[in-house]
Design a protein around this motif. Structure first.
Motif, PDB file in Angstrom:
ATOM      1  N   LYS A 401       0.865  -1.177   0.000  1.00 16.00           N
ATOM      2  CA  LYS A 401       0.000   0.000   0.000  1.00 16.00           C
ATOM      3  C   LYS A 401       0.901   1.226   0.000  1.00 16.00           C
ATOM      4  CE  LYS A 401      -3.858  -2.380   0.477  1.00 16.00           C
ATOM      5  NZ  LYS A 401      -4.928  -2.397  -0.545  1.00 16.00           N
ATOM      6  N   ILE A 402       0.892   1.948  -1.121  1.00 22.86           N
ATOM      7  CA  ILE A 402       1.777   3.105  -1.262  1.00 22.86           C
ATOM      8  C   ILE A 402       0.961   4.382  -1.103  1.00 22.86           C
ATOM      9  CG2 ILE A 402       3.396   4.300  -2.789  1.00 22.86           C
ATOM     10  CD1 ILE A 402       3.879   1.641  -4.201  1.00 22.86           C
ATOM     11  N   GLU A 403       1.318   5.180  -0.115  1.00 23.38           N
ATOM     12  CA  GLU A 403       0.606   6.440   0.118  1.00 23.38           C
ATOM     13  C   GLU A 403       1.051   7.490  -0.897  1.00 23.38           C
ATOM     14  OE1 GLU A 403       0.819   7.786   4.123  1.00 23.38           O
ATOM     15  OE2 GLU A 403       0.296   5.840   4.996  1.00 23.38           O
ATOM     16  N   LEU A 404       0.090   8.059  -1.592  1.00 23.20           N
ATOM     17  CA  LEU A 404       0.373   9.065  -2.619  1.00 23.20           C
ATOM     18  C   LEU A 404      -0.011  10.456  -2.127  1.00 23.20           C
ATOM     19  CD1 LEU A 404      -1.026   7.234  -5.797  1.00 23.20           C
ATOM     20  CD2 LEU A 404       1.355   7.360  -5.040  1.00 23.20           C
ATOM     21  N   PRO A 405       0.768  11.467  -2.498  1.00 24.70           N
ATOM     22  CA  PRO A 405       0.416  12.841  -2.105  1.00 24.70           C
ATOM     23  C   PRO A 405      -0.825  13.319  -2.854  1.00 24.70           C
ATOM     24  CG  PRO A 405       2.262  12.851  -3.634  1.00 24.70           C
ATOM     25  CD  PRO A 405       2.000  11.408  -3.304  1.00 24.70           C
ATOM     26  N   ALA A 406      -1.436  14.373  -2.367  1.00 30.36           N
ATOM     27  CA  ALA A 406      -2.641  14.920  -2.999  1.00 30.36           C
ATOM     28  C   ALA A 406      -2.377  15.334  -4.447  1.00 30.36           C
ATOM     29  CB  ALA A 406      -3.152  16.113  -2.196  1.00 30.36           C
ATOM     30  N   THR A 407      -1.158  15.828  -4.691  1.00 32.58           N
ATOM     31  CA  THR A 407      -0.750  16.201  -6.043  1.00 32.58           C
ATOM     32  C   THR A 407       0.533  15.450  -6.391  1.00 32.58           C
ATOM     33  OG1 THR A 407      -1.705  18.424  -5.784  1.00 32.58           O
ATOM     34  CG2 THR A 407      -0.125  18.089  -7.581  1.00 32.58           C
ATOM     35  N   LEU A 408       0.512  14.691  -7.476  1.00 35.03           N
ATOM     36  CA  LEU A 408       1.701  13.949  -7.884  1.00 35.03           C
ATOM     37  C   LEU A 408       2.767  14.907  -8.414  1.00 35.03           C
ATOM     38  CD1 LEU A 408      -0.017  10.943  -9.702  1.00 35.03           C
ATOM     39  CD2 LEU A 408       1.223  10.877  -7.524  1.00 35.03           C
ATOM     40  N   PRO A 409       4.041  14.553  -8.272  1.00 38.10           N
ATOM     41  CA  PRO A 409       5.127  15.437  -8.727  1.00 38.10           C
ATOM     42  C   PRO A 409       5.027  15.804 -10.203  1.00 38.10           C
ATOM     43  CG  PRO A 409       5.998  13.687  -7.352  1.00 38.10           C
ATOM     44  CD  PRO A 409       4.560  13.356  -7.586  1.00 38.10           C
ATOM     45  N   ASP A 410       4.567  14.859 -11.040  1.00 32.56           N
ATOM     46  CA  ASP A 410       4.419  15.128 -12.472  1.00 32.56           C
ATOM     47  C   ASP A 410       3.017  14.721 -12.895  1.00 32.56           C
ATOM     48  OD1 ASP A 410       4.553  14.415 -15.470  1.00 32.56           O
ATOM     49  OD2 ASP A 410       6.456  15.437 -15.160  1.00 32.56           O
ATOM     50  N   GLU A 411       2.258  15.628 -13.475  1.00 35.60           N
ATOM     51  CA  GLU A 411       0.861  15.352 -13.801  1.00 35.60           C
ATOM     52  C   GLU A 411       0.692  14.319 -14.904  1.00 35.60           C
ATOM     53  OE1 GLU A 411      -1.112  18.798 -15.261  1.00 35.60           O
ATOM     54  OE2 GLU A 411       0.455  19.304 -16.724  1.00 35.60           O
ATOM     55  N   ASN A 412       1.747  14.100 -15.712  1.00 36.24           N
ATOM     56  CA  ASN A 412       1.656  13.149 -16.817  1.00 36.24           C
ATOM     57  C   ASN A 412       2.153  11.758 -16.444  1.00 36.24           C
ATOM     58  OD1 ASN A 412       0.732  15.067 -18.899  1.00 36.24           O
ATOM     59  ND2 ASN A 412       2.731  16.010 -18.558  1.00 36.24           N
ATOM     60  N   CYS A 413       3.228  11.723 -15.686  1.00 39.05           N
ATOM     61  CA  CYS A 413       3.783  10.441 -15.251  1.00 39.05           C
ATOM     62  C   CYS A 413       4.835  10.688 -14.181  1.00 39.05           C
ATOM     63  CB  CYS A 413       4.409   9.686 -16.430  1.00 39.05           C
ATOM     64  SG  CYS A 413       5.119   8.097 -15.970  1.00 39.05           S
ATOM     65  N   SER A 414       4.540  10.265 -12.955  1.00 38.65           N
ATOM     66  CA  SER A 414       5.493  10.369 -11.856  1.00 38.65           C
ATOM     67  C   SER A 414       6.188   9.024 -11.672  1.00 38.65           C
ATOM     68  CB  SER A 414       4.780  10.774 -10.562  1.00 38.65           C
ATOM     69  OG  SER A 414       4.170  12.043 -10.710  1.00 38.65           O
ATOM     70  N   VAL A 415       7.387   9.048 -11.104  1.00 40.82           N
ATOM     71  CA  VAL A 415       8.160   7.817 -10.951  1.00 40.82           C
ATOM     72  C   VAL A 415       8.533   7.597  -9.492  1.00 40.82           C
ATOM     73  CG1 VAL A 415      10.202   6.525 -11.669  1.00 40.82           C
ATOM     74  CG2 VAL A 415       9.101   8.109 -13.279  1.00 40.82           C
ATOM     75  N   ILE A 416       8.154   6.427  -8.962  1.00 39.22           N
ATOM     76  CA  ILE A 416       8.555   6.007  -7.621  1.00 39.22           C
ATOM     77  C   ILE A 416       9.632   4.934  -7.757  1.00 39.22           C
ATOM     78  CG2 ILE A 416       7.819   4.806  -5.523  1.00 39.22           C
ATOM     79  CD1 ILE A 416       5.082   6.090  -5.865  1.00 39.22           C
ATOM     80  N   VAL A 417      10.724   5.094  -7.052  1.00 40.90           N
ATOM     81  CA  VAL A 417      11.825   4.135  -7.091  1.00 40.90           C
ATOM     82  C   VAL A 417      11.742   3.220  -5.875  1.00 40.90           C
ATOM     83  CG1 VAL A 417      14.323   3.819  -7.224  1.00 40.90           C
ATOM     84  CG2 VAL A 417      13.257   5.855  -8.251  1.00 40.90           C
ATOM     85  N   LEU A 418      11.756   1.916  -6.127  1.00 46.14           N
ATOM     86  CA  LEU A 418      11.820   0.925  -5.060  1.00 46.14           C
ATOM     87  C   LEU A 418      13.202   0.283  -5.096  1.00 46.14           C
ATOM     88  CD1 LEU A 418       8.384  -0.908  -5.569  1.00 46.14           C
ATOM     89  CD2 LEU A 418       8.859   1.131  -4.182  1.00 46.14           C
ATOM     90  N   GLU A 419      14.004   0.527  -4.075  1.00 46.94           N
ATOM     91  CA  GLU A 419      15.312  -0.119  -3.996  1.00 46.94           C
ATOM     92  C   GLU A 419      15.154  -1.422  -3.218  1.00 46.94           C
ATOM     93  OE1 GLU A 419      18.514   2.311  -2.681  1.00 46.94           O
ATOM     94  OE2 GLU A 419      18.123   3.902  -4.151  1.00 46.94           O
ATOM     95  N   LEU A 420      15.682  -2.500  -3.771  1.00 49.79           N
ATOM     96  CA  LEU A 420      15.491  -3.830  -3.213  1.00 49.79           C
ATOM     97  C   LEU A 420      16.790  -4.403  -2.656  1.00 49.79           C
ATOM     98  CD1 LEU A 420      13.375  -5.296  -6.173  1.00 49.79           C
ATOM     99  CD2 LEU A 420      12.578  -3.888  -4.251  1.00 49.79           C
ATOM    100  N   ASN A 421      16.647  -5.486  -1.914  1.00 51.07           N
ATOM    101  CA  ASN A 421      17.825  -6.161  -1.364  1.00 51.07           C
ATOM    102  C   ASN A 421      18.361  -7.240  -2.300  1.00 51.07           C
ATOM    103  OD1 ASN A 421      15.729  -7.982  -1.084  1.00 51.07           O
ATOM    104  ND2 ASN A 421      16.442  -8.762   0.917  1.00 51.07           N
ATOM    105  N   LYS A 422      17.833  -7.259  -3.544  1.00 45.08           N
ATOM    106  CA  LYS A 422      18.328  -8.230  -4.527  1.00 45.08           C
ATOM    107  C   LYS A 422      18.158  -7.660  -5.933  1.00 45.08           C
ATOM    108  CE  LYS A 422      15.748 -11.770  -3.627  1.00 45.08           C
ATOM    109  NZ  LYS A 422      15.106 -13.112  -3.799  1.00 45.08           N
ATOM    110  N   ASP A 423      18.686  -8.363  -6.911  1.00 46.56           N
ATOM    111  CA  ASP A 423      18.613  -7.919  -8.303  1.00 46.56           C
ATOM    112  C   ASP A 423      17.162  -7.962  -8.779  1.00 46.56           C
ATOM    113  OD1 ASP A 423      18.889  -7.413 -11.001  1.00 46.56           O
ATOM    114  OD2 ASP A 423      20.640  -8.704 -11.257  1.00 46.56           O
TER     115      ASP A 423
END
Length: 434
Positions: A401-423
């Motif tokens: 469950k990813i909490e999103l702000p009221a206004t996304l950083p980019d109205e066309n396409c915002s990018v969230i980066v998930l850094e993982l503990n594996k490839d």
């Protein structure tokens, strides 16, 4: 003994010839192509003087005699190869494909094998050659579109695609036609060094799978590293069986997630491939989400522009491409050199991955929380908006469950980066629940 040696020698020669004939494009070259993710398609020729579709309007909107005479007036004085290539580069495009020869048979280079070419127009200049040189200077990969049918060539049996009766009693001389085709291909490969050849026109009866295989083998004999799309043969949706070529080419639609076969969607920025006055243009949101969804499906996007009759690309199209380039300057890390998945793209988001990162591309904010399937046996070590702040992620049963702000950083396409503990690349694709 001499007979045995002779037989062995013949067998060796035949084996060598078969190996050469079956040679495929090296994987390293294909990986280099797929890493580029974004290219410019350009449809251009004398028909721009009518504003109708290249090739297809011959014998339809434009009478054959008129269409075939347009090159006598073809003089695009505003054509500037450096400007075209810079437009592609500023858009973040990594390669360029020019219609060196479309189905109408007109050649945009001064070929020695047909008089129906740019050298015999008032313009005279080698458009293909100038684009190849401009691409080299600006570090944009140069590619060529080439037709496998030619309604203008007297040796090709069909001259009017809108006359269905021509499927009966086909004449022509396909041997002579293929010989001319090989000569023209050798000419462009050796002279302009294209990275890729983009074929089209495979559907008509005179062209066979055997013809496609013959031409593919010929291309590899000239330059083994030239990439070839799958429209050289008859099969157009798979790369197995009798398919000819190195990658799939869905047209005017975005390909589905495919981790096994390379693909590239070709889509127009407006509606028509060649220039048309007042042709409706896609919004920036449509353009960006088309690119991102293609990359999320593990494919490339070949995005088409049609320069106007005087040789310039319309300002509104240039502006739209610049807007795409501005987005890529901020978020290009999530597109170039990535693989699609592990999530199947949908109307809300798409995903790409590289190294230990998954890039979630958010297309729209439906509510305050984005729910996506959790990754099995994986730990998220860090989550944040690209070029922005941290993101809070909670796990609820089998979902994040990813909490999103009221206004996304980019109205066309915002990018969230998930850094993982594996490839991230080794994570299996998560199937869509029925």
């Amino acid at each position: 003994m001499k007979k045995k040696k002779a037989a062995l020698l013949i067998a060796l020669v035949m084996s060598t010839c078969t190996a050469i004939a079956q040679q495929k494009t090296p994987k390293a070259v294909m990986d280099q192509f797929m890493d580029k993710r974004f290219g410019m398609f350009i449809h251009f020729g004398p028909v721009t003087q009518r504003g109708t579709e290249i090739g297809w309007s011959r014998n339809d909107q434009v009478a054959q005699a008129d269409y075939d005479s347009l090159y006598h007036e073809f003089n695009p004085r505003l054509f500037n190869a450096d400007v075209w290539v810079k437009t592609a580069k500023d858009a973040g495009m990594k390669y360029l494909v020019i219609t060196a020869k479309h189905h109408d048979g007109f050649c945009l280079w001064p070929t020695a094998y047909s008089d129906y070419n740019v050298a015999n127009s008032p313009f005279k200049r080698d458009i293909v050659g100038e684009l190849a040189e401009a691409c080299k200077k600006q570090d944009v990969t140069f590619c060529i579109y080439f037709t496998v049918l030619d309604w203008h060539d007297p040796d090709y049996p069909i001259h009017n695609p809108h006359d269905t009766t021509q499927s009966k009693g086909l004449g022509g001389n396909m041997t002579a036609f293929k010989t001319r085709m090989k000569n023209e291909l050798r000419e462009v490969i050796t002279k302009y060094k294209p990275f890729m050849l983009w074929f089209d026109g495979y559907w008509e009866k005179p062209w066979t799978t055997a013809d496609g295989k013959e031409i593919y083998q010929f291309i590899k004999s000239v330059d083994a590293n030239v990439i070839v799309n799958n429209r050289l043969g008859k099969v157009n949706d798979k790369l197995d069986g009798d398919a000819v070529g190195d990658f799939l080419t869905p047209e005017q639609t975005i390909g589905k997630l495919n981790m096994n076969e390379p693909w590239e969607s070709c889509i127009t920025i407006c509606n028509q491939w060649a220039w048309k006055p007042n042709d409706p243009m896609k919004s920036l949101k449509q353009c960006l989400q088309t690119l991102v969804t293609s990359a999320s499906g593990n494919g490339n996007l070949l995005f088409n522009v049609g320069p106007a009759m005087d040789g310039h690309i319309e300002g509104r199209q240039v502006k739209r491409l610049q807007e795409m380039g501005a987005w890529l300057k901020l978020y290009g890390e999530s597109i170039y050199g990535t693989q699609g998945g592990p999530y199947v793209p949908n109307e809300t988001y798409g995903a790409t991955r590289k190294g230990n990162k998954v890039y979630l591309h958010i297309f729209q904010r439906k509510d305050g929380t984005l729910s996506i399937p959790a990754l099995a046996n994986v730990k998220i070590t860090k989550a944040y908006f690209m070029n922005g702040g941290a993101v809070i992620i909670k796990t609820d049963k089998d979902n994040y469950k990813i909490e999103l702000p009221a206004t996304l950083p980019d109205e066309n396409c915002s990018v969230i980066v998930l850094e993982l503990n594996k490839d991230a690349v080794n994570i299996p694709v998560i199937p869509v629940k029925a």
